[in-house]
Design a protein around this motif. Structure first.
Motif, PDB file in Angstrom:
ATOM      1  N   VAL A   1       0.894  -1.042  -0.053  1.00 26.83           N
ATOM      2  CA  VAL A   1       0.156  -0.155  -0.112  1.00 26.83           C
ATOM      3  C   VAL A   1       0.737   1.395   0.057  1.00 26.83           C
ATOM      4  O   VAL A   1       0.495   2.196  -0.547  1.00 26.83           O
ATOM      5  CB  VAL A   1      -1.102   0.163   1.312  1.00 26.83           C
ATOM      6  CG1 VAL A   1      -2.126  -0.864   1.201  1.00 26.83           C
ATOM      7  CG2 VAL A   1      -0.365  -0.122   2.498  1.00 26.83           C
TER       8      VAL A   1
ATOM      9  N   ASP B   1      -0.111   5.262   5.673  1.00 27.18           N
ATOM     10  CA  ASP B   1      -0.650   5.209   6.980  1.00 27.18           C
ATOM     11  C   ASP B   1      -0.098   3.822   7.730  1.00 27.18           C
ATOM     12  O   ASP B   1       0.654   4.093   8.802  1.00 27.18           O
ATOM     13  CB  ASP B   1      -2.042   5.127   7.201  1.00 27.18           C
ATOM     14  CG  ASP B   1      -2.503   5.062   8.653  1.00 27.18           C
ATOM     15  OD1 ASP B   1      -2.235   6.113   9.438  1.00 27.18           O
ATOM     16  OD2 ASP B   1      -3.509   4.298   9.152  1.00 27.18           O
TER      17      ASP B   1
ATOM     18  N   ASP C   1      -0.695   5.018  -0.039  1.00 26.15           N
ATOM     19  CA  ASP C   1      -1.165   4.908   1.295  1.00 26.15           C
ATOM     20  C   ASP C   1      -0.181   4.702   2.430  1.00 26.15           C
ATOM     21  O   ASP C   1       0.477   3.621   2.403  1.00 26.15           O
ATOM     22  CB  ASP C   1      -2.214   3.941   1.529  1.00 26.15           C
ATOM     23  CG  ASP C   1      -2.935   3.642   2.831  1.00 26.15           C
ATOM     24  OD1 ASP C   1      -2.595   4.544   3.496  1.00 26.15           O
ATOM     25  OD2 ASP C   1      -3.630   2.598   2.835  1.00 26.15           O
TER      26      ASP C   1
END
Length: 300
Positions: free
Chosen positions: A31, A38, A36
Motif C-alpha cells: 500500500v 498510514d 497509502d
C-alpha cells in the motif's frame, strides 16, 4: 578477529524480528507503493520507539547493521537509510519524525520526500534544506523517488562519514533481503513437486541454493568487519559483496519458483525489485569497486 554478535545484540535482533514478523510488512509495503502511507508510518513509529532512529548516534554500527538486516529481511518501506543512518551523522543528532536526503551524484533523488517531515540535499559541499519536486520512476514500486531543489545551508558534521554509514546500512539491508529470498526459495523447493518428488531433491536445485548460501555467508563477515571499523574501503567491500550475494539470491529464487516468481501478486516480487533497486542505491557496484581499487593503488 571473531565476528560474533553479543548476547544483547542477538536479543535485539530477535526482538526486531518478532515485531516485524507480526506486523504484516508486505501489506504495508504494497500500500506504500500505492501512496497509502498510514500502515508504514505506524510501523515507523513503533520502530522509532524501539530506538532505530537513534542507533547512529547512541549505539555502534554493529547494532545499526543488525537493525537494517531485519529491515531488509522484512521489506520494511520508508527512507530508513536516510533518516536512521545518514542524517543523524550529518546533522549530529537524532532525526525527529520521517526525514530524507539526496546526495548527488551517487544519490541524486530523495526517497519518499512526499511523506518526509524534513527533506535535505547536499549541494555545493554543504547540507541544505530542500523542496521536493517531481516524482521519478523506480524499479521498486515501494521506493518513491523525488527530485530535490536545494535551499538554505544548515550546520552539519562529517558528510563523508555519514555517506559511509549509509552505504553500510544499505549493505546490511541487502544481506537481510538476500537471506529472506533464500529462506523462501528453500521452503518452496521443499513443497513444490514435479515428477513425483520435491524439486529440492534434485541436485541442480540444491547446488544453486548452496551457491547462494555460500555467497551470503561470505558477505556477512564483510558487513560485520566494516561495522567494527567503517573505513571507506571496508564499507564499499561490504556493499559489493552484499549486492552480488543478494542479486544471486533473487536470480536463483526466480529459477526455483518458476513462472509464479515473475508475478507481481506473489510476495517474492517485493524482495526481487527491492534488491534490484538497493544494488544501485548509495553508490553502484561499479562505484564501490572503483573506490576499493583507488584505496589499494592510490590512483583514481
Amino acid at each position: 578477529m571473531r565476528f560474533e554478535l553479543t548476547t544483547d545484540q542477538r536479543d535485539f535482533a530477535a526482538s526486531l524480528d518478532a515485531l516485524l514478523s507480526a506486523a504484516d510488512t508486505v501489506a504495508a509495503a504494497r500500500v506504500w507503493a500505492e501512496g497509502d502511507h498510514d500502515p508504514g508510518l505506524k510501523l515507523w513509529q513503533r520502530l522509532a520507539e524501539q530506538g532505530l532512529t537513534m542507533l547512529a548516534t547512541e549505539a555502534t554500527p554493529v547494532e545499526l547493521c543488525v537493525a537494517f538486516e531485519a529491515l531488509g529481511r522484512h521489506a520494511v518501506p520508508g527512507p530508513w537509510v536516510e533518516a536512521a543512518a545518514y542524517l543523524p551523522v550529518a546533522l549530529g543528532r537524532e532525526v525527529e519524525g520521517v526525514a530524507t536526503v539526496a546526495v548527488p551524484p551517487r544519490v541524486p533523488l530523495a526517497l519518499d520526500a512526499d511523506v518526509a517531515d524534513e527533506v535535505y540535499v547536499v549541494a555545493d559541499g554543504a547540507l541544505r534544506t530542500a523542496t521536493a519536486g517531481d516524482r521519478q520512476v523506480s524499479v521498486d514500486r515501494t521506493r518513491r523517488l523525488f527530485t530535490a531543489a536545494p535551499g538554505e545551508a544548515v550546520e552539519h558534521g562529517d558528510l563523508d562519514a555519514a555517506y559511509d554509514l549509509a552505504v553500510l546500512a544499505t549493505a546490511a539491508q541487502l544481506l537481510g533481503a538476500g537471506e529472506r529470498v533464500l529462506a523462501d526459495s528453500v521452503a518452496y523447493a521443499k513443497q513444490r513437486r514435479q515428477f513425483g518428488r520435491e524439486i529440492g531433491s534434485y541436485q541442480a536445485i540444491k547446488h544453486k541454493l548452496a551457491d547462494v548460501r555460500i555467497a551470503l555467508d561470505f558477505a556477512r563477515p564483510l558487513v560485520l568487519g566494516a561495522a567494527l571499523e567503517p573505513t571507506p574501503r571496508a564499507v564499499s567491500a561490504a556493499k559489493v559483496a552484499c549486492s552480488d550475494a543478494a542479486y544471486l539470491a533473487t536470480r536463483t529464487g526466480l529459477q526455483v519458483h518458476g513462472a509464479i516468481g515473475y508475478t507481481q501478486e506473489f510476495d517474492l516480487s517485493v524482495w526481487i525489485t527491492k534488491v534490484r533497486a538497493l544494488v544501485s542505491a548509495w553508490g553502484t557496484t561499479a562505484d564501490h569497486r572503483a573506490r576499493i581499487l583507488e584505496s589499494l593503488t592510490g590512483r583514481p
